[in-house]
Design a protein around this motif. Structure first.
Motif, short mmCIF file in Angstrom:
data_model
loop_
_atom_site.label_atom_id
_atom_site.label_comp_id
_atom_site.label_asym_id
_atom_site.label_seq_id
_atom_site.Cartn_x
_atom_site.Cartn_y
_atom_site.Cartn_z
N LYS A 199 27.19 12.71 -3.32
CA LYS A 199 27.61 13.82 -2.46
C LYS A 199 27.83 13.35 -1.02
O LYS A 199 28.74 13.81 -0.34
CB LYS A 199 26.55 14.92 -2.48
CG LYS A 199 26.46 15.66 -3.78
CD LYS A 199 25.35 16.69 -3.71
CE LYS A 199 25.16 17.37 -5.05
NZ LYS A 199 24.04 18.32 -5.01
N MET A 200 26.97 12.44 -0.56
CA MET A 200 27.08 11.97 0.81
C MET A 200 28.30 11.07 1.00
O MET A 200 28.93 11.08 2.06
CB MET A 200 25.80 11.23 1.20
CG MET A 200 25.66 11.00 2.66
SD MET A 200 25.53 12.49 3.65
CE MET A 200 23.81 12.89 3.43
N ARG A 201 28.66 10.30 -0.03
CA ARG A 201 29.83 9.42 0.07
C ARG A 201 31.12 10.21 0.21
O ARG A 201 32.07 9.75 0.85
CB ARG A 201 29.92 8.51 -1.16
CG ARG A 201 28.96 7.36 -1.10
CD ARG A 201 29.14 6.39 -2.25
NE ARG A 201 27.97 5.55 -2.33
CZ ARG A 201 27.15 5.51 -3.37
NH1 ARG A 201 27.39 6.26 -4.44
NH2 ARG A 201 26.11 4.72 -3.36
N THR A 229 32.57 0.89 10.30
CA THR A 229 32.04 0.81 8.94
C THR A 229 31.08 1.96 8.72
O THR A 229 30.30 2.30 9.60
CB THR A 229 31.26 -0.51 8.74
OG1 THR A 229 32.06 -1.60 9.15
CG2 THR A 229 30.87 -0.69 7.29
N ILE A 230 31.15 2.54 7.55
CA ILE A 230 30.16 3.54 7.15
C ILE A 230 29.93 3.35 5.66
O ILE A 230 30.89 3.22 4.89
CB ILE A 230 30.60 4.98 7.48
CG1 ILE A 230 29.53 5.98 7.06
CG2 ILE A 230 31.92 5.32 6.87
CD1 ILE A 230 29.77 7.37 7.58
N PHE A 231 28.67 3.26 5.27
CA PHE A 231 28.38 3.19 3.85
C PHE A 231 27.09 3.91 3.54
O PHE A 231 26.21 4.06 4.39
CB PHE A 231 28.38 1.76 3.31
CG PHE A 231 27.50 0.80 4.05
CD1 PHE A 231 26.19 0.60 3.66
CD2 PHE A 231 27.99 0.07 5.11
CE1 PHE A 231 25.39 -0.29 4.33
CE2 PHE A 231 27.20 -0.82 5.80
CZ PHE A 231 25.88 -1.01 5.40
N VAL A 232 27.01 4.38 2.29
CA VAL A 232 25.86 5.15 1.81
C VAL A 232 25.33 4.42 0.59
O VAL A 232 26.02 4.26 -0.41
CB VAL A 232 26.28 6.59 1.45
CG1 VAL A 232 25.09 7.37 0.93
CG2 VAL A 232 26.90 7.28 2.65
N ASP A 233 24.08 3.96 0.69
CA ASP A 233 23.43 3.28 -0.43
C ASP A 233 22.41 4.22 -1.07
O ASP A 233 21.90 5.14 -0.42
CB ASP A 233 22.68 2.04 0.07
CG ASP A 233 23.63 0.99 0.61
OD1 ASP A 233 24.74 0.89 0.08
OD2 ASP A 233 23.25 0.30 1.55
N GLY A 234 22.12 3.96 -2.32
CA GLY A 234 21.11 4.75 -3.02
C GLY A 234 19.72 4.41 -2.53
O GLY A 234 19.41 3.26 -2.24
#
Length: 130
Positions: free
Chosen positions: A16-18, A76-81
């Motif tokens: 959902k956040m990605r 850069t933007i990234f969402v990790d678990g």
């Protein structure tokens, strides 16, 4: 000069956040803040806070520069678990279904699009002279 902001263990699923993070990737900071302000998802408010934190970190690093002149953008933007909480929900006939409460880690890197002015020493360095 880039600045980084991280937020760990946000209690929202990474998927959902990605979806929200994809909206602001590569955008100017002012436009990204405008987009996040009017998104109906709950994760947009969290991303807005992290983006404002990244801007504050950039301002802390570059105290002599103005934000308006820097022309900041989301590099850069990234969402990790993140860690998952595992719970059991009662199911029919005495069974139990596993519920996975997911979380995520957000990392935002912002940078200035304005080109830095080269110093005189860097311009006059001789190339390979034989």
């Amino acid at each position: 000069m880039e600045a980084v902001a991280r937020l760990r263990d946000v209690p929202t699923s990474p998927r959902k956040m990605r979806l929200i993070a994809d909206l602001i990737r590569g955008q100017r900071v002012s436009r990204a803040l405008g987009l996040l302000k009017y998104q109906p998802q709950a994760g947009a408010a969290v991303l807005q806070k992290v983006l404002l934190s990244a801007v504050a970190n950039w301002q802390q690093k570059n105290g002599d520069e103005r934000i308006e002149d820097a022309d900041l953008y989301v590099k850069t933007i990234f969402v990790d678990g993140g860690p998952m909480l595992k719970r059991l929900r009662p199911a029919p006939q005495g069974r139990g279904h596993r519920i996975r409460k997911r979380s995520n880690h957000i990392t935002i890197v912002i940078d200035s699009a304005a080109q830095p002015v080269l110093g005189q020493a860097e311009v006059e360095t001789p190339e390979n002279e034989n």
